[in-house]
Design a protein around this motif. Sequence first.
Motif, PDB file in Angstrom:
ATOM      1  N   PHE A  51       0.825  -1.201   0.000  1.00 14.04           N
ATOM      2  CA  PHE A  51       0.000   0.000   0.000  1.00 14.04           C
ATOM      3  C   PHE A  51       0.864   1.258   0.000  1.00 14.04           C
ATOM      4  O   PHE A  51       0.575   2.215  -0.731  1.00 14.04           O
ATOM      5  N   HIS A  52       1.915   1.273   0.776  1.00 11.90           N
ATOM      6  CA  HIS A  52       2.777   2.461   0.912  1.00 11.90           C
ATOM      7  C   HIS A  52       3.450   2.827  -0.415  1.00 11.90           C
ATOM      8  O   HIS A  52       3.602   4.006  -0.726  1.00 11.90           O
ATOM      9  N   HIS A  53       3.800   1.825  -1.221  1.00  9.14           N
ATOM     10  CA  HIS A  53       4.367   2.094  -2.554  1.00  9.14           C
ATOM     11  C   HIS A  53       3.309   2.696  -3.475  1.00  9.14           C
ATOM     12  O   HIS A  53       3.617   3.581  -4.282  1.00  9.14           O
ATOM     13  N   TYR A  54       2.087   2.228  -3.348  1.00 12.14           N
ATOM     14  CA  TYR A  54       0.999   2.765  -4.172  1.00 12.14           C
ATOM     15  C   TYR A  54       0.667   4.205  -3.776  1.00 12.14           C
ATOM     16  O   TYR A  54       0.288   5.012  -4.627  1.00 12.14           O
ATOM     17  N   VAL A  55       0.805   4.536  -2.498  1.00  8.71           N
ATOM     18  CA  VAL A  55       0.618   5.926  -2.055  1.00  8.71           C
ATOM     19  C   VAL A  55       1.706   6.801  -2.668  1.00  8.71           C
ATOM     20  O   VAL A  55       1.425   7.881  -3.200  1.00  8.71           O
ATOM     21  N   GLU A  56       2.958   6.339  -2.612  1.00  9.78           N
ATOM     22  CA  GLU A  56       4.072   7.096  -3.197  1.00  9.78           C
ATOM     23  C   GLU A  56       3.859   7.357  -4.679  1.00  9.78           C
ATOM     24  O   GLU A  56       4.240   8.406  -5.193  1.00  9.78           O
ATOM     25  N   ARG A  57       3.236   6.415  -5.385  1.00  8.00           N
ATOM     26  CA  ARG A  57       2.988   6.549  -6.821  1.00  8.00           C
ATOM     27  C   ARG A  57       1.700   7.307  -7.118  1.00  8.00           C
ATOM     28  O   ARG A  57       1.365   7.525  -8.286  1.00  8.00           O
ATOM     29  N   GLY A  58       0.942   7.702  -6.086  1.00  2.86           N
ATOM     30  CA  GLY A  58      -0.272   8.477  -6.288  1.00  2.86           C
ATOM     31  C   GLY A  58      -1.506   7.667  -6.631  1.00  2.86           C
ATOM     32  O   GLY A  58      -2.529   8.236  -7.023  1.00  2.86           O
ATOM     33  N   VAL A  59      -1.444   6.342  -6.501  1.00  3.68           N
ATOM     34  CA  VAL A  59      -2.595   5.497  -6.810  1.00  3.68           C
ATOM     35  C   VAL A  59      -3.631   5.582  -5.699  1.00  3.68           C
ATOM     36  O   VAL A  59      -4.835   5.637  -5.969  1.00  3.68           O
ATOM     37  N   TYR A  60      -3.172   5.566  -4.447  1.00  3.92           N
ATOM     38  CA  TYR A  60      -4.040   5.715  -3.281  1.00  3.92           C
ATOM     39  C   TYR A  60      -3.617   6.970  -2.535  1.00  3.92           C
ATOM     40  O   TYR A  60      -2.448   7.371  -2.589  1.00  3.92           O
ATOM     41  N   THR A  61      -4.557   7.548  -1.800  1.00  2.33           N
ATOM     42  CA  THR A  61      -4.197   8.606  -0.856  1.00  2.33           C
ATOM     43  C   THR A  61      -3.871   7.929   0.469  1.00  2.33           C
ATOM     44  O   THR A  61      -4.346   6.820   0.749  1.00  2.33           O
ATOM     45  N   VAL A  62      -3.076   8.573   1.293  1.00  2.00           N
ATOM     46  CA  VAL A  62      -2.635   7.970   2.545  1.00  2.00           C
ATOM     47  C   VAL A  62      -3.794   7.636   3.476  1.00  2.00           C
ATOM     48  O   VAL A  62      -3.717   6.706   4.276  1.00  2.00           O
ATOM     49  N   ASP A  63      -4.918   8.349   3.341  1.00  8.37           N
ATOM     50  CA  ASP A  63      -6.063   8.094   4.219  1.00  8.37           C
ATOM     51  C   ASP A  63      -7.085   7.123   3.614  1.00  8.37           C
ATOM     52  O   ASP A  63      -8.125   6.873   4.209  1.00  8.37           O
ATOM     53  N   TRP A  64      -6.782   6.541   2.440  1.00  5.26           N
ATOM     54  CA  TRP A  64      -7.693   5.593   1.812  1.00  5.26           C
ATOM     55  C   TRP A  64      -7.934   4.407   2.757  1.00  5.26           C
ATOM     56  O   TRP A  64      -7.020   3.891   3.375  1.00  5.26           O
ATOM     57  N   GLY A  65      -9.182   3.993   2.875  1.00  3.90           N
ATOM     58  CA  GLY A  65      -9.520   2.816   3.663  1.00  3.90           C
ATOM     59  C   GLY A  65      -9.508   3.036   5.159  1.00  3.90           C
ATOM     60  O   GLY A  65      -9.580   2.080   5.923  1.00  3.90           O
ATOM     61  N   GLY A  66      -9.446   4.294   5.597  1.00  7.70           N
ATOM     62  CA  GLY A  66      -9.451   4.581   7.023  1.00  7.70           C
ATOM     63  C   GLY A  66     -10.840   4.897   7.514  1.00  7.70           C
ATOM     64  O   GLY A  66     -11.810   4.887   6.744  1.00  7.70           O
ATOM     65  N   PRO A  67     -10.957   5.200   8.796  1.00  8.50           N
ATOM     66  CA  PRO A  67     -12.277   5.533   9.348  1.00  8.50           C
ATOM     67  C   PRO A  67     -12.863   6.769   8.670  1.00  8.50           C
ATOM     68  O   PRO A  67     -12.145   7.704   8.329  1.00  8.50           O
TER      69      PRO A  67
END
Length: 176
Positions: free
Chosen positions: A150-166
């Motif tokens: 997930f952290h690599h996908y955040v770095e690449r802009g695919v997910y935001t860091v808060d994706w899937g959180g509360p």
Amino acid sequence: MTNYRRSRLPGAAYFFTVTIARRNLDLLVRRIQDLKSAFRDEHERAPFVNVALVILPDHLHAIWRMPEGDSDYSQRWRRIKAWFSRALPLAERVSSSRKIKGERGVWQRRFWEHTIRDEDDLNNHLDYIHYNPVKHRLVQRVSDWPHSTFHHYVERGVYTVDWGGPKTGLDGDFGE
């Protein structure tokens, strides 16, 4: 012995679930460095693209893209599991049938495999993999789980860091 039929499409992408024998243990995260070494060793021996990965205490999910002309993911998993098992001290109970076959009692014998059909299927499985630590209530936010691509996908802009959180608010529901 049952003859399992597996999809064998050279160069395809596959989703996997691989599980340890005793589901109540935290073996995979406790021995994370051994597991990473097993993956590195196998990748050097027989390359594949690790599209996504999450390692949980007692199982892992992965998506691999196989090289053109190659569909032999089963042997790769066999070697990864064997490498990891050899790195562990002999402590588990081993059934007589496993002893006869020279197996340890670390992993479940089989694994789940699914051929990725298209881009939507890939995206659904990426979400499933990355959300899995929240699903199992190991963390409240996907970004809090360290053993994930997930952290690599955040770095690449695919997910935001808060994706899937509360979600914001008091309802306690989880997002996406």
